[in-house]
Design an enzyme around this catalytic site. Structure first.
Site, PDB file in Angstrom:
ATOM      1  CD  GLN A   4     -31.024   4.476   1.499  1.00  0.00           C
ATOM      2  OE1 GLN A   4     -30.011   5.129   1.606  1.00  0.00           O
ATOM      3  NE2 GLN A   4     -32.213   5.052   1.438  1.00  0.00           N
ATOM      4  N   GLY A   5     -30.339   1.154   5.470  1.00  0.00           N
ATOM      5  CA  GLY A   5     -30.027   0.075   6.410  1.00  0.00           C
ATOM      6  C   GLY A   5     -29.792   0.599   7.822  1.00  0.00           C
ATOM      7  CG  ASP A   6     -27.080   3.393   8.918  1.00  0.00           C
ATOM      8  OD1 ASP A   6     -26.599   2.393   9.495  1.00  0.00           O
ATOM      9  OD2 ASP A   6     -26.438   4.100   8.119  1.00  0.00           O
ATOM     10  CB  SER A   7     -34.144   3.087   8.329  1.00  0.00           C
ATOM     11  OG  SER A   7     -34.132   4.086   7.366  1.00  0.00           O
ATOM     12  CG  ASP A  46     -40.136   7.020   9.661  1.00  0.00           C
ATOM     13  OD1 ASP A  46     -40.752   5.949   9.829  1.00  0.00           O
ATOM     14  OD2 ASP A  46     -39.106   7.120   8.955  1.00  0.00           O
ATOM     15  CG  HIS A  96     -39.081   3.929   6.843  1.00  0.00           C
ATOM     16  ND1 HIS A  96     -38.441   4.904   7.562  1.00  0.00           N
ATOM     17  CD2 HIS A  96     -38.091   3.192   6.276  1.00  0.00           C
ATOM     18  CE1 HIS A  96     -37.128   4.755   7.435  1.00  0.00           C
ATOM     19  NE2 HIS A  96     -36.899   3.719   6.665  1.00  0.00           N
TER      20      HIS A  96
HETATM   21  N1  ARG Z   1     -34.583   5.264   4.690  1.00  0.00           N
HETATM   22  C1  ARG Z   1     -33.299   4.696   4.944  1.00  0.00           C
HETATM   23  C2  ARG Z   1     -33.440   3.305   5.516  1.00  0.00           C
HETATM   24  O1  ARG Z   1     -34.501   2.755   5.461  1.00  0.00           O
HETATM   25  C3  ARG Z   1     -32.459   5.564   5.815  1.00  0.00           C
HETATM   26  C4  ARG Z   1     -31.931   6.664   5.045  1.00  0.00           C
HETATM   27  C5  ARG Z   1     -31.122   7.587   5.843  1.00  0.00           C
HETATM   28  N2  ARG Z   1     -30.489   8.376   4.871  1.00  0.00           N
HETATM   29  C6  ARG Z   1     -29.689   9.383   5.129  1.00  0.00           C
HETATM   30  N3  ARG Z   1     -29.125   9.963   4.127  1.00  0.00           N
HETATM   31  N4  ARG Z   1     -29.464   9.775   6.346  1.00  0.00           N
HETATM   32  O2  ARG Z   1     -32.484   2.672   5.902  1.00  0.00           O
END
Ligand code: ARG
Length: 262
Positions: free
Chosen positions: A213-216, A121, A76
């Site tokens: 968000q941002g850790d993905s 993913d 993603h």
């Molecule tokens: N989708 C998020 C990203 O793009 C990562 C989310 C991880 N969230 C969590 N609650 N562990 O950065």
């Protein structure tokens, strides 16, 4: 609640990080959050961690270096992204300076990535230059087996420290300790996700601690192996809603074969 959950969780993913983070939808489960619950760390403690960036050091996702030319990240993070537009910063505790900034020669994500269910993913990047190991840059091996539920693990990244009203990302790498929850337990009555957890996923949980968000795309590491790729979650650090990761053993053969041909 599948559609709802996925919608909320990765809204900010991909291209949204221009150094700031938008305010997310109201969410009954989310409360305060701190990588929610983590602390400052150094790249030397996690030398496999990299930052994926657009120009001007705009961090948008994490990743892990697995050999001299290859970065593993989340699919993603790569949807709609062109290799020539992104860079990888390696060997730096700070996402915006230091270490090495390397161009990307090619990228690919799994043909089985499903953006609705978030299955598979996973993606890889091929670096434009060879990157040797140093004290601050190290390749991490891919786990062959998902660790048992309860195994301690660490997740790292420059993602948001809270889910609401977080205007900027931390410049210093954050780490947080969590515990592995296998996909069956994660989808069981112990937690609140139900049937939306698939066998290509692994969860990790600790009260008030999580990726965000941002850790993905970044690493979930246990027993010195890459066991997960930060993928999604319902808000961040929500009670009884673990962080959800791509299960590396499930996508290992894709990573290895793609890495040979890309
Ligand atoms: N989708 C998020 C990203 O793009 C990562 C989310 C991880 N969230 C969590 N609650 N562990 O950065």
């Amino acid at each position: 609640m599948r559609g709802f959950v996925i919608l909320l969780v990765c809204l900010a993913a991909g291209s949204a990080f221009a150094g700031t983070i938008g305010v997310s939808n109201a969410d009954p489960f989310a409360r305060e959050g701190r990588i929610v619950g983590g602390e400052d760390t150094t790249i030397r403690a996690h030398p496999y961690q990299v930052s994926l960036q657009k120009k001007n050091s705009n961090h948008f996702c994490g990743g892990s270096i697995i050999d001299a030319y290859t970065i593993v990240t989340a699919a993603h993070c790569l949807v709609g992204v062109k290799a020539e537009k992104i860079f990888v910063r390696l060997g730096s505790t700070l996402y915006n300076e230091g270490g090495r900034l390397v161009a990307v020669r090619a990228l690919a994500y799994s043909e089985n990535y499903n953006s609705k269910t978030m299955e598979n993913d996973v993606g890889i990047l091929k670096l434009a230059e060879k990157v040797e190991e140093t004290d601050d840059i190290r390749y991490i091996a891919l786990a062959e087996k998902t660790p048992e539920t309860g195994t301690p693990a660490v997740v790292t990244g420059w993602g948001s420290k809270c889910y609401f009203w977080c205007m900027s990302l931390p410049k210093t790498l954050q780490e947080v300790l969590v515990n592995i929850v296998d996909w069956k337990v994660c989808g069981s009555d112990t937690y609140k996700y139900g049937e939306i957890i698939y066998d290509t996923m692994v969860c990790a949980y600790e009260k008030k601690k999580d990726a965000c968000q941002g850790d993905s795309g970044g690493p979930l590491v246990a027993e010195n192996l890459l066991v997960g790729i930060v993928s999604w979650g319902y808000a961040c650090a929500s009670n009884l809603l673990p962080g959800v990761y791509t299960d590396v053993p499930s996508v290992r053969s894709w990573i290895n074969s793609k890495s040979e041909t890309l």
